[in-house]
Design an enzyme around this catalytic site. Structure first.
Site, PDB file in Angstrom:
ATOM      1  N   ASP A 123       0.762  -1.148   0.095  1.00 59.63           N
ATOM      2  CA  ASP A 123       0.173   0.069   0.032  1.00 59.63           C
ATOM      3  C   ASP A 123       0.940   1.119  -0.201  1.00 59.63           C
ATOM      4  O   ASP A 123       2.125   1.136   0.243  1.00 59.63           O
ATOM      5  CB  ASP A 123      -0.963  -0.216   1.332  1.00 59.63           C
ATOM      6  CG  ASP A 123      -1.939   1.126   1.254  1.00 59.63           C
ATOM      7  OD1 ASP A 123      -2.070   1.661   0.320  1.00 59.63           O
ATOM      8  OD2 ASP A 123      -2.421   1.154   2.443  1.00 59.63           O
ATOM      9  N   PHE A 124       0.216   2.479  -0.240  1.00 59.02           N
ATOM     10  CA  PHE A 124       1.389   3.557  -0.361  1.00 59.02           C
ATOM     11  C   PHE A 124       0.938   4.475   0.853  1.00 59.02           C
ATOM     12  O   PHE A 124       1.946   4.385   1.824  1.00 59.02           O
ATOM     13  CB  PHE A 124       0.678   4.539  -1.575  1.00 59.02           C
ATOM     14  CG  PHE A 124       1.378   5.964  -1.388  1.00 59.02           C
ATOM     15  CD1 PHE A 124       3.086   5.916  -1.798  1.00 59.02           C
ATOM     16  CD2 PHE A 124       1.071   7.105  -1.183  1.00 59.02           C
ATOM     17  CE1 PHE A 124       3.612   7.166  -1.895  1.00 59.02           C
ATOM     18  CE2 PHE A 124       1.574   8.201  -1.027  1.00 59.02           C
ATOM     19  CZ  PHE A 124       3.075   8.539  -1.443  1.00 59.02           C
ATOM     20  N   ASP A 125      -0.152   5.038   1.311  1.00 61.93           N
ATOM     21  CA  ASP A 125      -0.383   5.911   2.426  1.00 61.93           C
ATOM     22  C   ASP A 125      -0.413   5.140   3.500  1.00 61.93           C
ATOM     23  O   ASP A 125      -0.653   3.970   3.750  1.00 61.93           O
ATOM     24  CB  ASP A 125      -1.593   6.527   2.508  1.00 61.93           C
ATOM     25  CG  ASP A 125      -1.846   7.596   1.245  1.00 61.93           C
ATOM     26  OD1 ASP A 125      -1.070   8.637   1.582  1.00 61.93           O
ATOM     27  OD2 ASP A 125      -2.379   7.159   0.236  1.00 61.93           O
ATOM     28  N   ASP A 148      -1.967  -1.112   6.078  1.00 59.39           N
ATOM     29  CA  ASP A 148      -1.925  -0.404   7.335  1.00 59.39           C
ATOM     30  C   ASP A 148      -3.360  -0.076   7.615  1.00 59.39           C
ATOM     31  O   ASP A 148      -3.835   0.413   8.621  1.00 59.39           O
ATOM     32  CB  ASP A 148      -1.238   0.998   7.390  1.00 59.39           C
ATOM     33  CG  ASP A 148      -1.946   1.848   6.658  1.00 59.39           C
ATOM     34  OD1 ASP A 148      -2.147   1.787   5.279  1.00 59.39           O
ATOM     35  OD2 ASP A 148      -2.191   2.999   7.072  1.00 59.39           O
TER      36      ASP A 148
END
Length: 268
Positions: free
Chosen positions: A32-34, A206
């Site tokens: 994932d990024f954020d 997350d």
């Protein structure tokens, strides 16, 4: 543990890295990024990956079969942060968009909702409190209430009403609710499709939407006794407990993710 023997859960990170190194040619790493590669920010437009992340991902892509970022962000945003990483695949908007081999492929079923999303973003800016950050993503609209948590209930109620009115779906996340097309597509489906021919895969997430990706790794293990999946959570005070409970391992921050990968690469 023999090189060919799949480790069982729970397991040590040493065993996980050892098995991964032995299957490097058939291993995929998903991120994932954020909150995973970048700290979460009040304004999503200013989010940047941790400085060491691009270099670590480039090295990782040279060592395993595939590296991919699977995010709620549009591919255009991900390209603006990782445009130099030509060998990293980008799955944007939960997989509605994919950047692969130099081109963006968009799920055709979602395209008809582009005008509705543009109208919805304008309505959100007009009807919701001014503190709510409206993020227009072409194929979806995210309503961020991180800086105004007292409006959370009102924002979620408004989003639900709009979803009912327009036939859309909602996706809740960390201090955000997103409206998206009624197309069957999520992170779990991206992983399910992507690991069909893999021997090993890691997923770093997350948020609640990442649990579906963890579940996809478990499902693949259940039907393929040679496949190994490693689910890694990144700690946070908002969704961290639920995500960590579904994971094999929890890391403390995006900086810790970068350090963990750099250390693991030394074992290849």
């Amino acid at each position: 543990m023999a090189e060919s023997e799949r480790p069982t859960h729970p397991l040590t990170t040493d065993d996980a890295w050892a098995f991964t190194a032995s299957r490097a040619s058939s291993t995929t790493f998903f991120f994932d990024f954020d909150g995973v590669l970048s700290p979460v920010t009040d304004d999503p437009d200013v989010s940047q990956p941790v400085p060491s992340v691009p270099g670590v991902l480039a090295r990782l892509a040279e060592s395993v079969a595939r590296v991919a970022i699977v995010s709620a962000r549009p591919v255009s945003f991900l390209r603006s942060r990782f445009g130099t990483l030509d060998n990293v695949d980008l799955h944007g908007l939960y997989g509605l968009e994919v950047w692969h081999d130099g081109e963006i492929v968009t799920n055709p079923a979602a395209l008809e909702f582009v005008p509705a999303m543009a109208d919805l973003s304008e309505a959100a800016r007009t009807e919701l409190p001014g503190e709510i950050l409206v993020e227009y993503k072409r194929l979806s609209v995210a309503l961020h209430y991180r800086t105004a948590p007292e409006h959370a209930a009102a924002v979620e109620r408004w989003a639900h009403e709009q979803a009912e009115r327009l036939g859309l779906r909602t996706q809740r996340g960390r201090m955000v609710v997103e409206l998206k097309p009624p197309v069957d597509q999520d992170k779990g489906m991206v992983i399910t499709e992507s690991v069909r021919n893999a021997g090993c895969a890691w997923y770093f997430g997350d948020d609640m939407s990442d649990i579906k990706a963890f579940d996809a790794l478990r499902a693949r293990e259940a039907v393929d006794p040679t496949f190994f999946g490693m689910a890694v959570a990144v700690a946070n005070t908002e969704t961290g407990a639920e995500v960590s409970a579904a994971a094999d391992l929890t890391l403390e921050s995006p900086h810790a993710v970068a350090a963990f990968l750099a250390e693991g690469l030394g074992r290849f």
